[in-house]
Design a protein around this motif. Structure first.
Motif, mmCIF file in Angstrom:
data_model
loop_
_atom_site.group_PDB
_atom_site.id
_atom_site.type_symbol
_atom_site.label_atom_id
_atom_site.label_comp_id
_atom_site.label_asym_id
_atom_site.label_seq_id
_atom_site.Cartn_x
_atom_site.Cartn_y
_atom_site.Cartn_z
ATOM 1 N N LEU A 161 0.578 -1.402 -0.216
ATOM 2 C CA LEU A 161 -0.108 0.082 0.278
ATOM 3 C C LEU A 161 0.951 1.439 0.388
ATOM 4 C CD1 LEU A 161 -2.649 -1.220 2.136
ATOM 5 C CD2 LEU A 161 -2.794 -0.317 -0.057
ATOM 6 N N ILE A 162 0.393 1.892 -0.851
ATOM 7 C CA ILE A 162 0.995 3.782 -0.701
ATOM 8 C C ILE A 162 -0.187 4.554 0.010
ATOM 9 C CG2 ILE A 162 2.186 5.271 -2.427
ATOM 10 C CD1 ILE A 162 3.194 2.615 -3.675
ATOM 11 N N ASN A 163 0.649 5.577 0.733
ATOM 12 C CA ASN A 163 0.366 6.730 0.655
ATOM 13 C C ASN A 163 -0.185 8.190 -0.435
ATOM 14 O OD1 ASN A 163 -1.472 4.995 2.612
ATOM 15 N ND2 ASN A 163 0.026 5.758 4.239
ATOM 16 N N VAL A 164 -0.854 8.358 -0.572
ATOM 17 C CA VAL A 164 -0.368 9.380 -1.623
ATOM 18 C C VAL A 164 -1.631 10.855 -1.115
ATOM 19 C CG1 VAL A 164 -0.774 10.737 -3.672
ATOM 20 C CG2 VAL A 164 -0.534 7.525 -3.727
ATOM 21 N N LYS A 165 -0.801 11.318 -0.979
ATOM 22 C CA LYS A 165 -1.596 12.959 -0.512
ATOM 23 C C LYS A 165 -1.673 13.917 -1.066
ATOM 24 C CE LYS A 165 -2.277 17.684 2.829
ATOM 25 N NZ LYS A 165 -1.165 17.253 3.736
ATOM 26 N N ASP A 166 -3.355 13.823 -2.045
ATOM 27 C CA ASP A 166 -3.481 14.569 -3.396
ATOM 28 C C ASP A 166 -4.777 15.331 -3.388
ATOM 29 O OD1 ASP A 166 -3.559 15.378 -5.953
ATOM 30 O OD2 ASP A 166 -3.679 13.736 -6.414
ATOM 31 N N GLY A 185 9.517 15.698 -13.250
ATOM 32 C CA GLY A 185 9.959 16.580 -12.280
ATOM 33 C C GLY A 185 10.498 15.665 -10.763
ATOM 34 N N ASP A 186 9.959 16.172 -9.762
ATOM 35 C CA ASP A 186 9.556 15.883 -8.204
ATOM 36 C C ASP A 186 8.454 14.845 -8.464
ATOM 37 O OD1 ASP A 186 12.590 16.032 -7.770
ATOM 38 O OD2 ASP A 186 12.024 17.915 -7.032
ATOM 39 N N TYR A 187 7.281 15.699 -8.717
ATOM 40 C CA TYR A 187 5.934 14.528 -8.870
ATOM 41 C C TYR A 187 6.225 13.556 -9.486
ATOM 42 C CZ TYR A 187 4.941 18.433 -7.285
ATOM 43 O OH TYR A 187 4.766 19.836 -5.802
ATOM 44 N N MET A 188 4.932 12.375 -9.263
ATOM 45 C CA MET A 188 4.328 10.920 -9.716
ATOM 46 C C MET A 188 3.739 10.977 -9.980
ATOM 47 S SD MET A 188 7.538 9.318 -10.068
ATOM 48 C CE MET A 188 8.369 10.571 -10.460
ATOM 49 N N CYS A 189 2.915 10.950 -11.505
ATOM 50 C CA CYS A 189 1.349 10.791 -11.639
ATOM 51 C C CYS A 189 1.260 9.131 -11.572
ATOM 52 C CB CYS A 189 1.215 11.309 -13.019
ATOM 53 S SG CYS A 189 -0.821 11.431 -13.081
ATOM 54 N N ILE A 190 -0.018 8.949 -10.802
ATOM 55 C CA ILE A 190 -0.073 7.293 -10.394
ATOM 56 C C ILE A 190 -1.105 7.359 -11.123
ATOM 57 C CG2 ILE A 190 -0.456 5.575 -8.666
ATOM 58 C CD1 ILE A 190 1.546 6.802 -7.086
ATOM 59 N N LEU A 197 -3.425 9.879 -9.165
ATOM 60 C CA LEU A 197 -3.118 10.661 -8.126
ATOM 61 C C LEU A 197 -2.244 11.076 -8.578
ATOM 62 C CD1 LEU A 197 -4.324 8.344 -5.260
ATOM 63 C CD2 LEU A 197 -5.557 9.939 -6.140
ATOM 64 N N ILE A 198 -0.769 12.496 -7.543
ATOM 65 C CA ILE A 198 -0.101 12.761 -7.873
ATOM 66 C C ILE A 198 0.873 12.918 -6.636
ATOM 67 C CG2 ILE A 198 0.908 14.995 -7.893
ATOM 68 C CD1 ILE A 198 -0.860 13.910 -10.336
ATOM 69 N N LEU A 199 2.080 12.262 -6.532
ATOM 70 C CA LEU A 199 2.248 12.255 -5.563
ATOM 71 C C LEU A 199 3.927 12.249 -6.027
ATOM 72 C CD1 LEU A 199 3.498 10.866 -2.587
ATOM 73 C CD2 LEU A 199 4.173 8.282 -4.551
ATOM 74 N N ARG A 200 4.612 13.950 -4.440
ATOM 75 C CA ARG A 200 5.986 14.581 -4.354
ATOM 76 C C ARG A 200 6.493 12.832 -4.072
ATOM 77 N NH1 ARG A 200 7.740 19.502 -5.028
ATOM 78 N NH2 ARG A 200 9.032 19.782 -3.091
ATOM 79 N N GLU A 201 7.218 12.578 -4.853
ATOM 80 C CA GLU A 201 8.651 11.973 -4.754
ATOM 81 C C GLU A 201 9.410 11.650 -6.095
ATOM 82 O OE1 GLU A 201 9.011 7.582 -2.930
ATOM 83 O OE2 GLU A 201 6.916 8.644 -2.536
ATOM 84 N N THR A 202 10.723 11.260 -5.672
ATOM 85 C CA THR A 202 11.169 11.005 -7.276
ATOM 86 C C THR A 202 10.800 9.400 -7.616
ATOM 87 O OG1 THR A 202 12.991 9.783 -5.806
ATOM 88 C CG2 THR A 202 13.133 13.109 -6.457
ATOM 89 N N MET A 203 11.397 9.509 -9.227
ATOM 90 C CA MET A 203 10.794 7.785 -9.451
ATOM 91 C C MET A 203 11.559 6.743 -9.179
ATOM 92 S SD MET A 203 11.042 7.078 -13.744
ATOM 93 C CE MET A 203 9.223 7.489 -13.356
ATOM 94 N N LYS A 204 13.791 7.666 -8.516
ATOM 95 C CA LYS A 204 14.158 6.541 -8.370
ATOM 96 C C LYS A 204 13.798 6.045 -6.531
ATOM 97 C CE LYS A 204 18.890 6.679 -7.260
ATOM 98 N NZ LYS A 204 20.282 6.577 -7.162
ATOM 99 N N ASP A 205 13.331 7.191 -5.680
ATOM 100 C CA ASP A 205 12.554 6.708 -4.382
ATOM 101 C C ASP A 205 11.826 5.398 -4.754
ATOM 102 O OD1 ASP A 205 14.557 8.026 -3.148
ATOM 103 O OD2 ASP A 205 13.550 9.586 -3.091
ATOM 104 N N LEU A 206 10.501 6.197 -5.491
ATOM 105 C CA LEU A 206 8.842 5.421 -5.439
ATOM 106 C C LEU A 206 9.581 3.775 -6.276
ATOM 107 C CD1 LEU A 206 6.383 5.178 -5.536
ATOM 108 C CD2 LEU A 206 6.358 5.801 -7.643
ATOM 109 N N GLU A 207 10.850 3.354 -6.746
ATOM 110 C CA GLU A 207 11.062 2.637 -7.693
ATOM 111 C C GLU A 207 11.512 1.399 -6.238
ATOM 112 O OE1 GLU A 207 12.840 1.953 -11.425
ATOM 113 O OE2 GLU A 207 13.910 3.816 -10.706
#
Length: 265
Positions: A161-166, A185-190, A197-207
């Motif tokens: 589970l990933i918590n996404v504040k959007d 940029g520093d945002y991920m669109c899931i 949903l929009i998550l403020r996180e880098t792709m590297k960290d999310l991977e």
């Protein structure tokens, strides 16, 4: 596989409407209908369905009370059906398969049934694996212990589970429902098929948080859930497109062609 289903709604017309919309799904068998929460709890405990379509606002026991009332048994999958958008966060906190607004959209219902099928298949696979481990523990206890240790390590390493504040709300997103992820940029669109949903996180960290057996990068700014791929469409210059379960198409750059190789064997 037959999906044994119970419908729960205090409005008789709503139940009839949902019955009509479910008729095209030949694997869905409606085994009971209920018009209040207490009746639903009794039916779920007696019939042990695979799936329950559950209204939220009902006299007496509401939908969330029904879920709580059957937690001592192996609970079915729940799909909440309601006219009130504000209950969405609680619905996902209750680990619902989906949250459908009235009147139920046919395309979203089809997507929901497909999610249910996947969940039930995964559950069956898990049960079969547990049976195998049980047998293995009797005939080869040392191997069973090693297998259990590997499974625990793999399961704990990646998030379910990933918590996404959007938009001022917190959404709990099951990683299995994620279709693809795009970076800006520093945002991920899931994307989850019917939502984004929009998550403020880098792709590297999310991977690092996602299981690489399922989630693979297919472009420098795109990650795809390989379980959601249904077609590969060749394109020019060695590139191609992946067609996902929702019908969305994601471009695969030449640098990531090895990801596609597993689909063409």
């Amino acid at each position: 596989m037959t999906i044994r289903t119970i419908l729960v709604d205090d409005e008789k017309l709503a139940i009839q409407g949902l019955q009509l919309r479910l008729e095209p799904f030949e694997d869905v068998e409606i085994i009971a209908t209920c018009q209040n929460g207490r009746e639903a709890i009794r039916a779920i405990k007696t019939e042990k369905p695979d799936l329950v379509f559950l209204d939220i606002q009902m006299p007496g026991f509401d939908g969330f009370s029904v879920v709580q009332g059957v937690m001592e048994i192996d609970p079915p999958l729940f799909v909440f059906v309601t006219a009130f958008q504000e209950h969405a966060i609680r619905a996902f906190e209750a680990n619902a398969v989906n949250y459908l607004m009235k009147p139920v959209d046919e395309d979203k219902l089809a997507d929901t049934i497909e999610r249910v099928r996947q969940r039930l298949t995964e559950k069956k696979s898990t049960e079969e694996a547990e049976k195998l481990k049980s047998v293995l523990s009797e005939v080869a206890p040392e191997a069973a212990e090693e297998l259990a240790g590997e499974d625990a390590e793999t399961a704990s390493r990646y998030e379910k589970l990933i918590n996404v504040k959007d938009r001022g709300q917190i959404f709990r997103v099951e990683t299995d429902t994620i279709e693809h992820i795009e970076a800006a940029g520093d945002y991920m669109c899931i994307y989850t098929g019917d939502n984004s949903l929009i998550l403020r996180e880098t792709m590297k960290d999310l991977e690092r948080r996602l299981d690489p057996r399922k989630f693979q990068r297919v472009h420098r700014s795109t990650i795809v859930n390989l379980d959601q791929v249904r077609q590969v469409k060749p394109h020019t210059n060695g590139e191609c497109f992946l067609v996902l379960d929702s019908g969305a198409e994601v471009k695969v750059s030449r640098s990531y062609r090895d990801v596609v190789a597993r689909f063409v064997h």
